[in-house]
Design a protein around this motif. Structure first.
Motif, PDB file in Angstrom:
ATOM      1  N   ILE A  12       0.835  -1.201   0.000  1.00 30.47           N
ATOM      2  CA  ILE A  12       0.000   0.000   0.000  1.00 30.47           C
ATOM      3  C   ILE A  12       0.870   1.250   0.000  1.00 30.47           C
ATOM      4  O   ILE A  12       0.631   2.199  -0.746  1.00 30.47           O
ATOM      5  N   ALA A  81      -8.736   0.045   7.443  1.00 33.33           N
ATOM      6  CA  ALA A  81      -9.603  -1.049   7.007  1.00 33.33           C
ATOM      7  C   ALA A  81     -10.902  -1.074   7.799  1.00 33.33           C
ATOM      8  O   ALA A  81     -11.823  -1.823   7.478  1.00 33.33           O
ATOM      9  N   LYS A 102     -10.049   1.303   3.396  1.00 29.64           N
ATOM     10  CA  LYS A 102      -9.395   0.386   2.462  1.00 29.64           C
ATOM     11  C   LYS A 102     -10.375  -0.710   2.035  1.00 29.64           C
ATOM     12  O   LYS A 102     -11.183  -1.148   2.856  1.00 29.64           O
ATOM     13  N   PRO A 103     -10.291  -1.185   0.801  1.00 29.08           N
ATOM     14  CA  PRO A 103      -9.418  -0.707  -0.283  1.00 29.08           C
ATOM     15  C   PRO A 103      -9.959   0.584  -0.872  1.00 29.08           C
ATOM     16  O   PRO A 103     -11.173   0.783  -0.922  1.00 29.08           O
TER      17      PRO A 103
END
Length: 229
Positions: A12, A81, A102-103
């Motif tokens: 990432i 997340a 995320k994503p």
């Protein structure tokens, strides 16, 4: 403009780094919270991309320390997340300015980051942009140079607005193409042709060139004569 990425996931972090660097940002990275906080307070940043779950110090603690102890108001875009409302609210309570789950799309990161930096610099409140002897009215979209009215096609007007929002900053070609054409990216020479047309309009009466080509990177606004090849 300088952006700090505080993210422990190598993939990432690498994607963010490459995307922002290609967009003309100066980027650095920390892989844990302690290092991230140290870097955040030891240098001047235009924005910080901050992961919530970090080793050695979590993102919430880092953000709180940045605000309450270091008294820094650097814009913080929190990446996590966790998508629960309570998690988002906790981020805002601890000093985050925006939140992405995320994503996420790199284009959305770029758009949100640009908006945060613009607000931080006060660019949202003004109804006009000025650089050298060029004036762009953001309400009427009228353009003048030293009192001379300049008529621009929409794409050239959009390019001028982007460049005038951050004079001196190098805007990468990919960033400009994405900002102006969106997902339908143009052919390889389209941006170059529009920059040429914009330059021609701005210098029609022999005025100094303001748009500089930074070879291999992109374009920027500079005062005075430049090598605009």
């Amino acid at each position: 403009m300088k952006v700090l990425i505080v993210e422990d996931d190598p993939a990432i972090a690498a994607n963010l780094y490459d995307y922002l660097e290609a967009s003309g940002y100066e980027v650095d990275r920390a892989s844990n919270g302690q290092t991230g906080l140290k870097m955040a307070v030891s240098d001047s940043w235009d924005a910080i991309l901050l992961d919530l779950s970090l080793p050695r110090m979590d993102g919430l603690t880092l953000c709180r320390k940045l605000r309450e102890e270091a008294h820094r108001d650097t814009p913080v875009l929190m990446l996590t997340a966790k998508d629960a409302l309570d998690d988002k609210l906790a981020g805002f309570v601890h000093g985050a300015d925006d939140y992405l789950v995320k994503p996420f799309s790199l284009k959305e990161v770029g758009a949100r980051l640009g908006a945060l930096i613009k607000r931080y610099r006060g660019g949202v409140a003004t109804n006009e942009l000025r650089f050298a002897d060029v004036r762009l009215d953001l309400t009427t979209l009228a353009v003048e140079r030293a009192g001379r009215v300049i008529r621009l096609q929409p794409k050239c007007l959009h390019l001028l607005r982007i460049l005038m929002q951050s004079p001196g900053r190098v805007f990468g070609r990919t960033e400009l193409e994405t900002e102006v054409w969106g997902d339908e990216l143009p052919g390889s020479d389209t941006l170059r042709a529009h920059i040429y047309t914009l330059r021609k309009a701005l210098t029609q009466r022999g005025e100094a060139e303001l748009i500089e080509t930074v070879h291999g990177l992109g374009y920027r606004l500079v005062a005075g004569d430049t090598d605009a090849s």
